[in-house]
Design a protein around this motif. Structure first.
Motif, PDB file in Angstrom:
ATOM      1  N   ASN A  35       0.819  -1.218   0.000  1.00 55.35           N
ATOM      2  CA  ASN A  35       0.000   0.000   0.000  1.00 55.35           C
ATOM      3  C   ASN A  35       0.849   1.263   0.000  1.00 55.35           C
ATOM      4  N   SER A  36       2.067   1.174  -0.505  1.00 56.02           N
ATOM      5  CA  SER A  36       2.954   2.327  -0.580  1.00 56.02           C
ATOM      6  C   SER A  36       2.713   3.142  -1.852  1.00 56.02           C
ATOM      7  N   TYR A  37       2.427   2.442  -2.952  1.00 51.76           N
ATOM      8  CA  TYR A  37       2.239   3.089  -4.250  1.00 51.76           C
ATOM      9  C   TYR A  37       0.971   2.546  -4.890  1.00 51.76           C
ATOM     10  N   LYS A  38      -0.114   3.291  -4.776  1.00 53.20           N
ATOM     11  CA  LYS A  38      -1.407   2.821  -5.274  1.00 53.20           C
ATOM     12  C   LYS A  38      -1.353   2.449  -6.757  1.00 53.20           C
ATOM     13  N   TYR A  39      -0.687   3.275  -7.572  1.00 54.05           N
ATOM     14  CA  TYR A  39      -0.616   3.015  -9.005  1.00 54.05           C
ATOM     15  C   TYR A  39       0.015   1.641  -9.273  1.00 54.05           C
ATOM     16  N   PHE A  40       1.150   1.359  -8.630  1.00 52.69           N
ATOM     17  CA  PHE A  40       1.820   0.076  -8.848  1.00 52.69           C
ATOM     18  C   PHE A  40       0.997  -1.071  -8.279  1.00 52.69           C
ATOM     19  N   ASP A  41       0.371  -0.854  -7.118  1.00 47.78           N
ATOM     20  CA  ASP A  41      -0.483  -1.896  -6.539  1.00 47.78           C
ATOM     21  C   ASP A  41      -1.599  -2.283  -7.510  1.00 47.78           C
ATOM     22  N   GLU A  42      -2.246  -1.294  -8.105  1.00 49.88           N
ATOM     23  CA  GLU A  42      -3.325  -1.577  -9.060  1.00 49.88           C
ATOM     24  C   GLU A  42      -2.808  -2.357 -10.266  1.00 49.88           C
ATOM     25  N   GLU A  43      -1.629  -1.998 -10.728  1.00 48.42           N
ATOM     26  CA  GLU A  43      -1.041  -2.713 -11.867  1.00 48.42           C
ATOM     27  C   GLU A  43      -0.698  -4.154 -11.492  1.00 48.42           C
ATOM     28  N   ILE A  44      -0.153  -4.350 -10.296  1.00 46.79           N
ATOM     29  CA  ILE A  44       0.191  -5.702  -9.823  1.00 46.79           C
ATOM     30  C   ILE A  44      -1.064  -6.565  -9.740  1.00 46.79           C
ATOM     31  N   VAL A  45      -2.136  -6.011  -9.199  1.00 46.38           N
ATOM     32  CA  VAL A  45      -3.396  -6.755  -9.080  1.00 46.38           C
ATOM     33  C   VAL A  45      -3.889  -7.168 -10.465  1.00 46.38           C
ATOM     34  N   LYS A  46      -3.860  -6.248 -11.400  1.00 52.22           N
ATOM     35  CA  LYS A  46      -4.324  -6.527 -12.760  1.00 52.22           C
ATOM     36  C   LYS A  46      -3.473  -7.618 -13.421  1.00 52.22           C
ATOM     37  N   ILE A  47      -2.157  -7.486 -13.326  1.00 50.21           N
ATOM     38  CA  ILE A  47      -1.248  -8.457 -13.954  1.00 50.21           C
ATOM     39  C   ILE A  47      -1.400  -9.841 -13.330  1.00 50.21           C
ATOM     40  N   SER A  48      -1.568  -9.874 -12.015  1.00 46.37           N
ATOM     41  CA  SER A  48      -1.621 -11.166 -11.318  1.00 46.37           C
ATOM     42  C   SER A  48      -2.819 -12.002 -11.736  1.00 46.37           C
TER      43      SER A  48
END
Length: 184
Positions: A35-48
């Motif tokens: 939860n440090s970088y919302k943009y990257f978290d959203e991308e990680i969720v999508k890719i996973s």
């Protein structure tokens, strides 16, 4: 099939999630976000492409009910990628093996901002993949690479270069680590 728990953060987290999703011999069974970088978290969720019941906040790692769930998961690897939190031994010991990404040429400059220390005092800089141990950045080393400081480097340029180097180091060695051909 190698069962992986990923604890990921920032751009390296995105790249490693993408890489492991493409590895047909690996299965990401859960992802923890810092939860440090919302943009990257959203991308990680999508890719996973994992269901929402397999994507967690780091805060759940302290929850006893969640820990009981983790104990049943038969984890081969816990991989922490630019993970900003120390893991309790009861968590990392649930996996057969662990890998932590550290942007330093360990044992030199353990801890935060190791590249800045290298710029200031001229100590070697590099990247290391190592096992997680009780004391931070002290676990046995899987692989590492020294990365020289360039005359044109400032802290930001070196930081970005180290991120790219550690992603490449993982990609070059994951098969060998996964298959037990490299031991930490």
């Amino acid at each position: 099939m190698t069962r992986i728990i990923l604890m990921v953060n920032a751009k390296p987290g995105v790249e490693i999630t993408k890489y492991l999703k493409s590895d047909k011999a690996s299965e990401i069974i859960a992802i923890y976000l810092s939860n440090s970088y919302k943009y990257f978290d959203e991308e990680i969720v999508k890719i996973s492409n994992l269901s929402s019941d397999r994507i967690f906040s780091s805060k759940l790692l302290n929850n006893k009910k969640h820990q009981a769930w983790l104990e049943k998961e038969e984890i081969d690897f816990i991989i922490t990628v630019y993970w900003p939190y120390l893991l309790d031994e009861k968590i990392y010991s649930l996996a057969k093996e662990t890998i932590n990404f550290h942007p330093a040429f360990l044992p030199v400059n353990r801890g935060w901002y190791p590249h800045v220390h290298s710029i200031i005092d001229g100590t070697p800089t590099g990247v290391t993949l190592h096992s997680i141990a009780k004391n931070p950045d002290t676990g046995p080393i899987w692989v590492q690479k020294e990365v020289p400081i360039l005359l044109t480097d400032d802290a930001e340029a070196l930081y970005i270069r180290l991120q790219n180097e550690i992603i490449n180091l993982f990609k070059l060695n994951w098969f060998l680590i996964r298959e037990g051909k490299i031991k930490s």
